[in-house]
Design an enzyme around this catalytic site. Structure first.
Site, PDB file in Angstrom:
ATOM      1  N   ASP A  56       0.852  -1.195   0.000  1.00  0.00           N
ATOM      2  CA  ASP A  56       0.000   0.000   0.000  1.00  0.00           C
ATOM      3  C   ASP A  56       0.883   1.239   0.000  1.00  0.00           C
ATOM      4  OD1 ASP A  56      -3.258   0.395   0.986  1.00  0.00           O
ATOM      5  OD2 ASP A  56      -1.919   2.141   0.955  1.00  0.00           O
ATOM      6  N   GLU A 177     -15.213  -8.653  -6.384  1.00  0.00           N
ATOM      7  CA  GLU A 177     -15.482  -9.128  -5.023  1.00  0.00           C
ATOM      8  C   GLU A 177     -16.920  -8.805  -4.671  1.00  0.00           C
ATOM      9  OE1 GLU A 177     -15.738  -5.053  -3.831  1.00  0.00           O
ATOM     10  OE2 GLU A 177     -16.236  -6.758  -2.580  1.00  0.00           O
ATOM     11  N   ASN A 237     -24.599  -5.221  -7.393  1.00  0.00           N
ATOM     12  CA  ASN A 237     -24.701  -4.197  -6.349  1.00  0.00           C
ATOM     13  C   ASN A 237     -25.867  -3.263  -6.591  1.00  0.00           C
ATOM     14  OD1 ASN A 237     -22.840  -4.825  -4.459  1.00  0.00           O
ATOM     15  ND2 ASN A 237     -21.697  -2.917  -4.634  1.00  0.00           N
ATOM     16  N   GLY A 286     -26.255   3.446   2.525  1.00  0.00           N
ATOM     17  CA  GLY A 286     -25.034   4.277   2.500  1.00  0.00           C
ATOM     18  C   GLY A 286     -23.861   3.372   2.214  1.00  0.00           C
ATOM     19  N   CYS A 289     -19.914   1.606  -1.248  1.00  0.00           N
ATOM     20  CA  CYS A 289     -20.136   0.878  -2.500  1.00  0.00           C
ATOM     21  C   CYS A 289     -21.442   1.201  -3.210  1.00  0.00           C
ATOM     22  CB  CYS A 289     -20.031  -0.616  -2.238  1.00  0.00           C
ATOM     23  SG  CYS A 289     -18.376  -1.068  -1.716  1.00  0.00           S
ATOM     24  N   LYS A 349     -23.567   1.259   8.811  1.00  0.00           N
ATOM     25  CA  LYS A 349     -24.351   0.094   9.246  1.00  0.00           C
ATOM     26  C   LYS A 349     -23.648  -0.482  10.464  1.00  0.00           C
ATOM     27  CE  LYS A 349     -21.991  -3.412   6.509  1.00  0.00           C
ATOM     28  NZ  LYS A 349     -22.131  -4.622   5.746  1.00  0.00           N
TER      29      LYS A 349
END
Ligand code: UDX
Length: 470
Positions: A56, A177, A237, A286, A289, A349
């Site tokens: 990263d 994914e 999604n 929310g 994604c 969430k």
């Protein structure tokens, strides 16, 4: 006797060689990007016996990981990570180029965040590719894990070759994914399906072999072309988001008709064609994604000259739904100026500390516009929300948050908020208003007449001098 012993030894040596040989020949995997997708993917692939290097650009994140500190809240991740590091099967580095140099397979799991016009920001992906390109001297499989616009994988093929990378030096795979934050480890190790998009049969098989331990008769692997894999991700999604907006619209109808939205949702879900999941009404969706992917698909389709009115409507519904908790509070308390309002739940969430696109952001914004004094509490997300709203009061426990407040809005269904059912025992409850935006409170358990509960999807009824949900 001797002959059978020799035969046994021969069989044993073959078995041993295969095992040792396979272990030695396990591909080295680099994962570029250690967000929740990259880190969970890298850790779980190591857990499945692969040698993984997670890289990263964020030195702080890598330093934390090298000290065994996992900054994100993902149940089960730390245990798997520690176990794999101990087995020397998982490493972390700031040097993405070196990681890619060592790797046979390179997963790219960098963010493709939504831009102000709703399109996906590809800068991190292109930057990762620029880092990887010079390492493509011998054949490697380049596997895109990030959610990318339809056509991106083919575009990456052209881009790398335009940078002078030889065509035989890489094979591209798109492997979307379907990990939910807060259950990403569970979702990775128990997938509903594996989707692999590639124009190279060998590369597809190589990626498929990584998931072999997870494939069962109930977990199929679908191998398609890259654009199809990219579309599967966005369509999946977006459909889940549409499902949520639909049940929220039905909840708003039930609020007027008096029908029981929970019973409606339950009975709908009994239809196998509909299924019980993602039919929970609330204050809207929310997260990092759904909003991003729905907008990206809309703009992607527009580029191809196709409109997706259902998806447009889904986003509009969601935008209005996010305003409803404060609208409901204003029904009971038209003037919030200088009133103390507690917001319980800041994460988008329960089960995560992520506040990206959290519905609580809309709630706090609207309350500030109304001049309310806000107290906020979330078991794990206070710190992240403080980045966005540094000047509101953050409480460190539920007790403090609900003490001396005029109204409470419950925005995230953390289990501990069910304690509010006993609130009368906890505070000198004057007329207290609770807006239960995630429908966690069982009103029948409330003992005092001094509490008014407003719920999403519930019609209010005047009952023995108090107005509460039925
Ligand atoms: C989602 C997808 O589920 C996952 O497959 C994809 O890889 C990433 O995006 P995530 O955003 O982490 O995962 O969370 P999810 O559990 O899907 O919830 C998204 C939002 O929908 C949350 O705000 C949640 O509160 C809301 N939601 C979810 C509902 O309002 N009702 C539901 O029934 C389910």
């Amino acid at each position: 006797m001797i002959k059978s012993t020799n035969a046994a030894y021969a069989i044993l040596s073959v078995i041993l060689f295969c095992n040792v040989g396979c272990t030695i020949n396990k591909p080295v995997i680099a994962v570029i990007g250690t967000g929740y997708v990259g880190l969970v993917t890298g850790t779980c692939l190591a857990h499945l016996g692969n040698n993984v290097i997670c890289a990263d650009i964020d030195q702080e994140k890598i330093n934390a990981l090298n000290n065994g500190v996992v900054l994100m809240y993902e149940p089960g991740l730390k245990e798997l990570l520690d176990e794999s590091v101990l087995k020397n099967q998982l490493q972390f580095t700031h040097d993405s180029a070196n990681a890619a140099q060592q790797a046979d397979i390179i997963f790219i799991a960098v963010d493709t965040p939504m831009q102000s016009d709703g399109t996906a920001n590809m800068a991190y992906l292109e930057s990762a590719l620029q880092t990887i390109a010079p390492t493509l001297t011998k054949h490697k499989v380049l596997c895109i894990k990030s959610t990318v616009p339809i056509g991106t994988t083919d575009y990456v093929q052209q881009l790398l070759m335009s940078w002078g990378v030889e065509k035989h030096a890489f094979s591209l795979v798109m492997n979307p994914e379907f990990l939910r934050e807060g259950s990403a480890v569970q979702d990775f190790l128990h997938p509903d399906r594996i989707v692999i998009g590639s124009r190279s049969y060998q590369a597809a098989q190589q990626i498929k072999s990584l998931y072999e331990p997870l494939l069962t008769s109930n977990t199929p692997c679908t191998i398609v072309d890259p654009a199809t894999a990219e579309t599967i991700k966005y369509a999946s999604n977006s459909f889940l988001a549409v499902k949520i907006s639909f049940i929220n619209e039905i909840a708003n109808l039930c609020e007027q008709t008096g029908a029981d939205i929970c019973a409606v949702s339950h009975a709908m879900g009994l239809d196998k064609r509909i299924g019980p999941y993602f039919l929970k009404h609330g204050a809207g969706f929310g997260g990092s994604c759904f909003p991003k992917d729905c907008n990206a698909l809309l703009h992607n389709a527009k580029k191809w000259g196709v409109s997706l009115p259902t998806l447009s409507a889904c986003l509009l519904t969601n935008e209005e739904q996010r305003k409803k908790p404060v609208k409901k509070l204003l029904d009971f308390m038209p003037n919030l100026h200088n009133k103390s309002v507690t917001v319980l739940g800041l994460a988008f969430k329960a089960g995560t500390n992520d506040v990206r696109n959290s519905c609580a952001i809309t709630t706090i914004d609207l309350l500030l516009q109304q001049g309310a004094h806000i107290k906020a509490y979330d078991p794990v997300a206070n710190t992240n929300m403080k980045q966005l709203f540094p000047r509101i009061d953050y409480c460190n426990c539920l007790e403090d948050a609900i003490d001396q407040t005029d109204a409470i809005i419950i925005m995230t269904d953390w289990p501990e908020f069910k304690q509010l059912e006993n609130i009368s025992k906890k505070s000198s409850a004057h007329d207290l208003i609770i807006i239960d935006a995630c429908n966690i409170i069982d009103c029948s358990k409330l003992e005092t007449k001094k509490i008014i509960v407003g719920k999403m999807g519930k019609k209010y009824e005047a009952m023995d001098n108090r107005r509460m949900c039925n």
